[in-house]
Motif scaffolding. Structure first.
Motif, PDB file in Angstrom:
ATOM      1  N   VAL A   1       0.859  -1.179   0.000  1.00 61.77           N
ATOM      2  CA  VAL A   1       0.000   0.000   0.000  1.00 61.77           C
ATOM      3  C   VAL A   1       0.898   1.232   0.000  1.00 61.77           C
ATOM      4  O   VAL A   1       1.916   1.277   0.699  1.00 61.77           O
ATOM      5  N   THR A   2       0.526   2.201  -0.813  1.00 62.70           N
ATOM      6  CA  THR A   2       1.288   3.443  -0.927  1.00 62.70           C
ATOM      7  C   THR A   2       0.392   4.613  -0.559  1.00 62.70           C
ATOM      8  O   THR A   2      -0.673   4.805  -1.148  1.00 62.70           O
ATOM      9  N   PHE A   3       0.843   5.394   0.428  1.00 66.20           N
ATOM     10  CA  PHE A   3       0.112   6.579   0.857  1.00 66.20           C
ATOM     11  C   PHE A   3       0.746   7.803   0.213  1.00 66.20           C
ATOM     12  O   PHE A   3       1.976   7.930   0.153  1.00 66.20           O
ATOM     13  N   ILE A   4      -0.089   8.716  -0.271  1.00 70.99           N
ATOM     14  CA  ILE A   4       0.373   9.906  -0.985  1.00 70.99           C
ATOM     15  C   ILE A   4      -0.109  11.138  -0.228  1.00 70.99           C
ATOM     16  O   ILE A   4      -1.306  11.273   0.048  1.00 70.99           O
ATOM     17  N   ASP A   5       0.828  12.033   0.102  1.00 71.26           N
ATOM     18  CA  ASP A   5       0.428  13.229   0.842  1.00 71.26           C
ATOM     19  C   ASP A   5      -0.029  14.332  -0.112  1.00 71.26           C
ATOM     20  O   ASP A   5      -0.075  14.148  -1.331  1.00 71.26           O
ATOM     21  N   GLU A   6      -0.393  15.488   0.446  1.00 70.11           N
ATOM     22  CA  GLU A   6      -0.964  16.566  -0.358  1.00 70.11           C
ATOM     23  C   GLU A   6       0.021  17.136  -1.371  1.00 70.11           C
ATOM     24  O   GLU A   6      -0.378  17.743  -2.355  1.00 70.11           O
ATOM     25  N   GLU A   7       1.323  16.955  -1.122  1.00 64.51           N
ATOM     26  CA  GLU A   7       2.340  17.443  -2.061  1.00 64.51           C
ATOM     27  C   GLU A   7       2.698  16.395  -3.112  1.00 64.51           C
ATOM     28  O   GLU A   7       3.533  16.640  -3.974  1.00 64.51           O
ATOM     29  N   GLY A   8       2.079  15.228  -3.034  1.00 65.13           N
ATOM     30  CA  GLY A   8       2.365  14.171  -3.984  1.00 65.13           C
ATOM     31  C   GLY A   8       3.488  13.250  -3.574  1.00 65.13           C
ATOM     32  O   GLY A   8       3.882  12.365  -4.348  1.00 65.13           O
ATOM     33  N   ASN A   9       4.026  13.423  -2.353  1.00 66.96           N
ATOM     34  CA  ASN A   9       5.073  12.530  -1.869  1.00 66.96           C
ATOM     35  C   ASN A   9       4.459  11.187  -1.478  1.00 66.96           C
ATOM     36  O   ASN A   9       3.396  11.138  -0.851  1.00 66.96           O
ATOM     37  N   ALA A  10       5.150  10.105  -1.842  1.00 64.64           N
ATOM     38  CA  ALA A  10       4.584   8.776  -1.670  1.00 64.64           C
ATOM     39  C   ALA A  10       5.439   7.928  -0.733  1.00 64.64           C
ATOM     40  O   ALA A  10       6.673   7.982  -0.773  1.00 64.64           O
TER      41      ALA A  10
END
Length: 418
Positions: A359-368
């Protein structure tokens, strides 16, 4: 817009009636003209017995976050990439062989009741990549063509189905470039309504004299076309063999996995999860074998300008394949818009790795940030008990996971702990 418009199949029927059938029609031509081929038989796959019990025992080993469980959904030979019908009636499962399987849960107990081959009257070559448009049109990317099946969730009960070539046989890539290697295509219909198809290049690292041809055709890239087959363009350059892509539900950006160069050692180069923010971006191959690791074959050649490096570097030779963004309501909120992806595991490593769902989580800046989600398909002897290929979402928000070693599809569900 689809080949015959979004107002239904009426105009397709008119075109079929207007045409004059050839005396030597192929089965695809007959199906495109709504004519019978004479095929009557299906192949049905038994859903119980010793094989099912053995798979269930393997699933007892799988570890998941608290509240999640995994169960056998269906026995599906050679199960590869999946497309869940928008109506929730049937899931289509591709293979690297000659069959696409239709998987149906008629009583909605979240276990398949029936698995049979789809469109048995039409011969197929490596029909690995099925995908649906939001309005229910099925596309299947094969080794060297793309076929459109309108109303597949309706027609699949018959051996004959309405079928049309979006990209004719021999026109997806030059026929002389057909290969047994890296030809498992995948497709998606993007937010722009266009069809995106991956075209893996066949070599570990291609010779330089191949690069101009490959760039022109999008081999070692992802192409996009209108759903009537027109407007072909190369959308993505510089990938080795991508066998999984999807679009971010909010930004519309294309994210995709890529399998990297073999033979460089157990721990290099890394696999890749990539983020594409504009058409025409280049992701480094064959100058880079994975991440920032240069290939031996191109170490003295200048890479293209503005290479885009991976959003996530994954474990070398884990073989990241199918992926999907999670948009369901069953899982906890933190999983909303996260990527679930399958690591198949590679032949090219002394100690096996992969064979798990990430599973990959992506933050608001697009960092994964990627982490394991479901694992345990490698036993204490280092043997593969299963090799996940793809992840797809059912309408209830649970996830399906395909496994081409076990020949199965699993279902991962969540129930809040009391």
């Amino acid at each position: 817009m689809h080949r015959y418009g979004r107002t239904g199949l009426a105009s397709a029927f008119l075109l079929a009636i207007a045409g004059t059938p050839s005396l030597a029609q192929s089965d695809l031509e007959k199906l495109s003209a709504f004519q019978s081929t004479g095929t009557a038989d299906f192949t049905y796959i038994e859903q119980g017995g010793p094989k099912a019990e053995a798979i269930k025992r393997t699933l007892e080993r799988i570890t998941l976050p608290e509240g999640f469980s995994i169960d056998l959904y269906a026995i599906v030979p050679d199960a590869r990439h999946m497309a869940v019908g928008p109506q929730g009636i049937v899931t289509f499962v591709g293979t690297r062989k000659t069959e696409v399987w239709s998987v149906t849960d008629r009583d909605k107990d979240r276990v398949a009741d029936e698995v049979k081959n789809f469109a048995p009257s039409l011969a197929k070559a490596i029909p690995n990549g099925p995908c649906f448009s939001p309005d229910g049109h099925l596309y299947i990317a094969e080794q060297n063509r793309v076929v459109w099946y309108p109303a597949a969730e309706f027609f699949y009960e018959s051996p004959d189905v309405a079928a049309f070539a979006v990209v004719k046989q021999g026109e997806l890539i030059p026929p002389e470039e057909e290969s047994y290697n890296h030809t498992a295509r995948v497709c998606r219909v993007g937010p722009d309504g266009k069809l995106y198809v991956s075209l893996g290049q066949p070599f570990n690292v291609p010779a330089q004299e191949k690069l101009d041809l490959y760039r022109e055709w999008g081999i070692g890239g992802i192409i996009r076309i209108n759903t009537d087959g027109t407007g072909r363009e190369v959308y993505t350059y510089g990938i080795r063999n991508s066998v999984g892509h999807d679009f971010h539900p909010e930004t519309g950006e294309l994210w995709f996995t890529d399998n990297q160069v073999d033979g460089m050692g157990d721990d290099i180069p890394p696999g890749e999860l990539n983020r594409q923010t504009a058409p025409g971006q280049h992701f480094g191959f064959p100058w880079y074998g994975g991440g920032s690791v240069r290939t031996n074959e191109y170490q003295d050649s200048e890479p293209p300008a503005d290479v885009v490096f991976p959003a996530v570097e994954t474990v070398a030779h884990a073989a990241d394949l199918g992926m999907t963004f999670y948009t369901g309501n069953m899982f906890p909120e933190k999983y909303r818009n996260a990527i679930f992806s399958a690591q198949h595991g590679s032949w090219n490593r002394t100690t096996p790795v992969g064979a798990r769902v990430m599973v990959t989580f992506i933050d608001e800046e697009g960092n994964a940030t990627m982490e394991p989600f479901a694992e345990g398909w490698i036993d204490e002897n280092g043997e593969y008990l299963g090799r996940p290929v793809d992840v797809a979402q059912l309408r209830d928000g649970s996830l399906l996971v395909s496994d081409d070693l076990a020949g199965a599809v699993y279902r991962i569900s969540y129930s809040a702990m009391e």
